[in-house]
Design a protein around this motif. Structure first.
Motif, mmCIF file in Angstrom:
data_model
loop_
_atom_site.group_PDB
_atom_site.id
_atom_site.type_symbol
_atom_site.label_atom_id
_atom_site.label_comp_id
_atom_site.label_asym_id
_atom_site.label_seq_id
_atom_site.Cartn_x
_atom_site.Cartn_y
_atom_site.Cartn_z
ATOM 1 N N ALA A 16 0.678 -1.284 -0.181
ATOM 2 C CA ALA A 16 -0.066 -0.196 0.051
ATOM 3 C C ALA A 16 0.773 1.298 0.119
ATOM 4 O O ALA A 16 2.021 1.185 0.325
ATOM 5 C CB ALA A 16 -0.919 -0.008 1.389
ATOM 6 N N PRO A 17 0.411 2.566 -0.458
ATOM 7 C CA PRO A 17 0.934 3.593 -0.276
ATOM 8 C C PRO A 17 1.691 4.067 0.766
ATOM 9 O O PRO A 17 0.888 4.080 1.962
ATOM 10 C CB PRO A 17 -0.019 4.578 -1.049
ATOM 11 N N PRO A 18 2.690 4.345 1.151
ATOM 12 C CA PRO A 18 3.336 4.656 2.607
ATOM 13 C C PRO A 18 2.808 5.897 3.128
ATOM 14 O O PRO A 18 2.664 6.932 2.572
ATOM 15 C CB PRO A 18 4.814 4.609 2.350
ATOM 16 N N LEU A 19 2.696 6.041 4.431
ATOM 17 C CA LEU A 19 2.176 7.206 5.250
ATOM 18 C C LEU A 19 2.921 7.141 6.271
ATOM 19 O O LEU A 19 2.821 6.279 7.310
ATOM 20 C CB LEU A 19 0.744 7.159 5.278
ATOM 21 N N LEU A 20 3.766 8.036 6.617
ATOM 22 C CA LEU A 20 4.322 8.086 7.833
ATOM 23 C C LEU A 20 3.815 9.352 8.940
ATOM 24 O O LEU A 20 3.168 10.278 8.337
ATOM 25 C CB LEU A 20 6.059 8.955 7.601
ATOM 26 N N LEU A 21 3.678 8.930 10.142
ATOM 27 C CA LEU A 21 2.945 9.640 10.801
ATOM 28 C C LEU A 21 4.028 10.015 12.465
ATOM 29 O O LEU A 21 4.779 9.231 12.972
ATOM 30 C CB LEU A 21 1.746 8.978 11.667
ATOM 31 N N GLY A 22 4.099 11.560 12.290
ATOM 32 C CA GLY A 22 5.005 12.049 13.409
ATOM 33 C C GLY A 22 4.196 12.417 14.499
ATOM 34 O O GLY A 22 3.392 13.129 14.538
#
Length: 372
Positions: A16-22
């Motif tokens: 799946a498309p990557p999503l980074l959460l900070g």
């Protein structure tokens, strides 16, 4: 935990498309506990801990650190995970990291959401004073006031307050140094990725006007204000934050609907949309995001090949109503009647003659309608 890489948690399909959460200063990636699992339905979600917070080593940064240093650690994490380009959402300090990436590394971002954050954090002095206090006295006293800084009256998340109390004082102070020196107001017009700003309407740390300032400067940015939310909106109002992020990061759903119409035809999709109810809406969204936005858009197989695989699978399971729909789709994807017949003949060998017999009857009816 390692001494060279940010501690992180990965959720969702690896394809799946990557999503980074900070995260925000003083919290761990638990800040995203009520949001990340839902986002991971359509994304490869990677949430990370600041140095000295959660499971990240304190030695990853030191005194005099900058937001750029933190952004470098995020890029190193992405590289280690084999992620070249990603969507990004961050809260407060995590949001500042996202803005830095958008300005200095736009080639690595596909889209950005900045939550309860700012392009500046009210000047250097308050953060220099907080850093000195923490280096002198530790975090216990500061953690006592976390409820008031983070949440509206009467609401709290004990686990996040505990994370604050247990963070490494030196690393926390270094993060304060980063906030003290951060000011991107004169670079906001350079942000070129699709950008969403999310403000907590009752946030005393980064009030809505800070997010409006960014929205006014970033080309084509969108702004959402969440009533009843203070500084840690993903923890206090997760449903509202999730709705905003899904809409913003929903490229797969939009592309999926385009592909669905191209393959199945406008008439079929319009009928399906007209029959949609609140009960079925989430399932329809799932189909658009996952089946059509992720699988049918994968270039590994052509649409002709996908049609042949789909026809075979539908015959194998006896889904003849769906088979009729996908015979039409197969013609739209370039298969001739002879090729469709060859696929169904193949199913007679591997799925059984009775199944193929029913499939030929269904396909013959559809092809006759198409030719008529």
């Amino acid at each position: 935990m390692t001494d060279t890489l940010l501690n992180h948690l990965t959720e969702g399909p690896s394809s799946a498309p990557p999503l980074l959460l900070g995260p925000s200063l003083g919290t761990s990636y638990a800040l995203w506990d009520e949001v990340a699992p839902e986002l991971s339905v359509a994304h490869r979600v990677v949430r990370w801990d600041l140095p000295g917070h959660g499971g990240s080593a304190a030695g990853l940064i030191g005194a005099g650190a900058t937001v750029g240093d933190l952004a470098g650690l995020v890029l190193a994490l992405a590289d280690a995970l084999g992620i070249e380009r990603f969507a990004y959402a961050g809260v407060s300090l995590g949001g500042a990291v996202g803005l830095h990436l958008a300005v200095h590394h736009p080639d690595r971002l596909s889209s950005l959401a900045v939550i309860c954050s700012s392009a500046h954090f009210n000047g250097a002095k308050p953060w220099q004073e907080r850093a000195a206090l923490v280096r002198r006295e530790g975090l216990a006293g500061l953690a006592e006031g976390a409820h008031a800084r983070w949440f509206t009256s009467g609401f709290t998340v004990p686990g996040l307050v505990r994370d604050h109390r247990e963070a490494d004082p030196g690393a926390y102070a270094a993060c304060c140094d980063a906030l003290a020196s951060f000011d991107l107001r004169d670079r906001l017009a350079e942000v070129s990725v699709p950008t969403l700003l999310v403000a907590g309407r009752e946030d005393p740390a980064t009030p809505p006007e800070h997010l409006r300032e960014i929205a006014d400067a970033v080309p084509d940015a969108a702004l959402v204000e969440i009533p009843g939310a203070s500084h840690l909106a993903p923890a206090q109002r997760p449903e509202a934050v999730l709705t905003a992020l899904r809409t913003h990061f929903g490229g797969a759903a939009r592309r999926g609907m385009e592909v669905r119409r191209e393959v199945l035809g406008d008439a079929h999709v319009d009928r399906a949309q007209a029959r949609q109810t609140p009960f079925t809406a989430r399932f329809q969204d799932f189909i658009s995001r996952y089946a059509w936005g992720e699988i049918w858009t994968d270039p590994t197989l052509t649409r002709r090949e996908r049609s042949m695989v789909t026809l075979t699978a539908l015959v194998a399971h006896g889904h003849y109503d769906e088979l009729a729909m996908h015979v039409r789709a197969a013609r739209r994807n370039g298969l001739t009647a002879e090729e469709i017949g060859a696929v169904l003949l193949q199913t007679a060998v591997y799925c059984g003659v009775p199944a193929a017999n029913s499939a030929f009857a269904t396909a013959q009816r559809v092809l006759a309608e198409e030719d008529g």
